[in-house]
Design a protein around this motif. Sequence first.
Motif, PDB file in Angstrom:
ATOM      1  N   LEU A   1       0.800  -1.226   0.000  1.00 46.57           N
ATOM      2  CA  LEU A   1       0.000   0.000   0.000  1.00 46.57           C
ATOM      3  C   LEU A   1       0.831   1.273   0.000  1.00 46.57           C
ATOM      4  CD1 LEU A   1      -2.581  -1.192   2.667  1.00 46.57           C
ATOM      5  CD2 LEU A   1      -2.853  -1.232   0.193  1.00 46.57           C
ATOM      6  N   GLN A   2       2.143   1.138   0.023  1.00 53.44           N
ATOM      7  CA  GLN A   2       3.038   2.301   0.072  1.00 53.44           C
ATOM      8  C   GLN A   2       2.685   3.164   1.298  1.00 53.44           C
ATOM      9  OE1 GLN A   2       5.594   2.302  -2.017  1.00 53.44           O
ATOM     10  NE2 GLN A   2       4.770   0.412  -2.869  1.00 53.44           N
ATOM     11  N   ASP A   3       2.417   4.449   1.095  1.00 50.38           N
ATOM     12  CA  ASP A   3       2.135   5.350   2.219  1.00 50.38           C
ATOM     13  C   ASP A   3       0.652   5.670   2.342  1.00 50.38           C
ATOM     14  OD1 ASP A   3       4.825   5.551   2.867  1.00 50.38           O
ATOM     15  OD2 ASP A   3       5.147   7.145   1.400  1.00 50.38           O
ATOM     16  N   SER A   4      -0.190   4.784   1.872  1.00 46.44           N
ATOM     17  CA  SER A   4      -1.624   5.098   1.846  1.00 46.44           C
ATOM     18  C   SER A   4      -2.382   4.584   3.073  1.00 46.44           C
ATOM     19  CB  SER A   4      -2.256   4.505   0.589  1.00 46.44           C
ATOM     20  OG  SER A   4      -2.178   3.080   0.617  1.00 46.44           O
ATOM     21  N   ILE A   5      -1.701   4.017   4.054  1.00 43.61           N
ATOM     22  CA  ILE A   5      -2.376   3.489   5.240  1.00 43.61           C
ATOM     23  C   ILE A   5      -2.783   4.650   6.145  1.00 43.61           C
ATOM     24  CG2 ILE A   5      -2.190   1.972   7.230  1.00 43.61           C
ATOM     25  CD1 ILE A   5       0.044   0.501   5.780  1.00 43.61           C
ATOM     26  N   GLU A   6      -4.078   4.747   6.435  1.00 43.72           N
ATOM     27  CA  GLU A   6      -4.569   5.806   7.314  1.00 43.72           C
ATOM     28  C   GLU A   6      -4.702   5.318   8.755  1.00 43.72           C
ATOM     29  OE1 GLU A   6      -8.168   7.380   5.750  1.00 43.72           O
ATOM     30  OE2 GLU A   6      -7.223   8.199   3.952  1.00 43.72           O
TER      31      GLU A   6
ATOM     32  N   SER B   1      -7.341   2.407   4.244  1.00 42.34           N
ATOM     33  CA  SER B   1      -6.351   2.996   3.347  1.00 42.34           C
ATOM     34  C   SER B   1      -6.995   4.085   2.515  1.00 42.34           C
ATOM     35  CB  SER B   1      -5.768   1.917   2.438  1.00 42.34           C
ATOM     36  OG  SER B   1      -4.970   2.489   1.423  1.00 42.34           O
ATOM     37  N   SER B   2      -6.156   5.019   2.073  1.00 45.01           N
ATOM     38  CA  SER B   2      -6.669   6.074   1.187  1.00 45.01           C
ATOM     39  C   SER B   2      -6.989   5.529  -0.194  1.00 45.01           C
ATOM     40  CB  SER B   2      -5.642   7.208   1.071  1.00 45.01           C
ATOM     41  OG  SER B   2      -4.406   6.715   0.591  1.00 45.01           O
ATOM     42  N   HIS B   3      -6.500   4.314  -0.489  1.00 41.53           N
ATOM     43  CA  HIS B   3      -6.869   3.660  -1.738  1.00 41.53           C
ATOM     44  C   HIS B   3      -8.222   2.995  -1.563  1.00 41.53           C
ATOM     45  CE1 HIS B   3      -2.362   3.199  -2.940  1.00 41.53           C
ATOM     46  NE2 HIS B   3      -2.796   4.433  -3.004  1.00 41.53           N
ATOM     47  N   SER B   4      -9.112   3.213  -2.448  1.00 43.86           N
ATOM     48  CA  SER B   4     -10.447   2.620  -2.329  1.00 43.86           C
ATOM     49  C   SER B   4     -10.470   1.221  -2.927  1.00 43.86           C
ATOM     50  CB  SER B   4     -11.474   3.504  -3.056  1.00 43.86           C
ATOM     51  OG  SER B   4     -11.144   3.627  -4.425  1.00 43.86           O
TER      52      SER B   4
ATOM     53  N   ILE C   1      -9.483  -1.747  -2.007  1.00 44.23           N
ATOM     54  CA  ILE C   1      -8.243  -2.509  -2.114  1.00 44.23           C
ATOM     55  C   ILE C   1      -8.427  -3.965  -1.704  1.00 44.23           C
ATOM     56  CG2 ILE C   1      -6.783  -0.510  -1.712  1.00 44.23           C
ATOM     57  CD1 ILE C   1      -6.539  -1.341   1.174  1.00 44.23           C
TER      58      ILE C   1
END
Length: 260
Positions: free
Chosen positions: A224-229, A243-246, A248
């Motif tokens: 997830l790289q740096d997308s973990i909230e 995650s900021s990625h929807s 996933i």
Amino acid sequence: MWHDSKLMNNTANALFALVLFILLMSGVWWLIQRPIFTLRVIRVEAANAAQLKHVNPLTIRNTALPKIRGNFFTANLDAVRQAFETVPWVRKASVQREWPNKLVVTLEEHTALGTWGEAGQLISVKGDVFTANLAEAEEDADLIELSGPDGSEKEVLAQYQEFKNWFAKISLEPESVNYSSRYAWSLKLNNGMQVQLGRVQDGTTLKSRVDKLMTVYPQLIASLQDSIESVDMRYPNGLALKSSHSNIGLKKQTKASGKT
């Protein structure tokens, strides 16, 4: 009675002693009120050969000195100590007399670690909550955010130190630690990730949950790289991830029932 010479002598001696005592005390009182014993110098120095960074003469003059009463002999040292401990940034004060008209005040300053709660107070590296200029504290260091129920300051500080040691293994550290009114722990790391750890079930609860997160963290970062909230570690057999990625899909794979 007046014919009892022994009793009369004893009475006369007692009266004479009383008069002598009163005269002696009057003389002592007259002596200690002499101008030579008027407090002329109050020397302020830092404890442990350190330097005072935040306590300055103007603050002392406005906060502590108006509360000091008496002279070299009559000044109440405990009251003087308390007066100096009301000065912002002063953690502890000790006072000594120095002949014939001086007081020596030794001060220990707070070292701010972070903010405490939502009332704009600061917490020191020793777990003392105090009120001082926030801007001055920010000049010294990057402040962390700590919060918890009243009386939990030292417990929260100790747990912050534990978190700091644990997360150092993956080169992260807490920016904030919260101990809720329901006695649940959560923190925010310096990569922006929120971590929910929940309530303590036993002495190993928090450590085991942090260890579980650190075990999977490299895989999460790789995916997830740096997308973990945020990460919720309150599940006994997994974790919940936001995650900021929807869409996933990782959240459904890792989430388990039975949150505590």
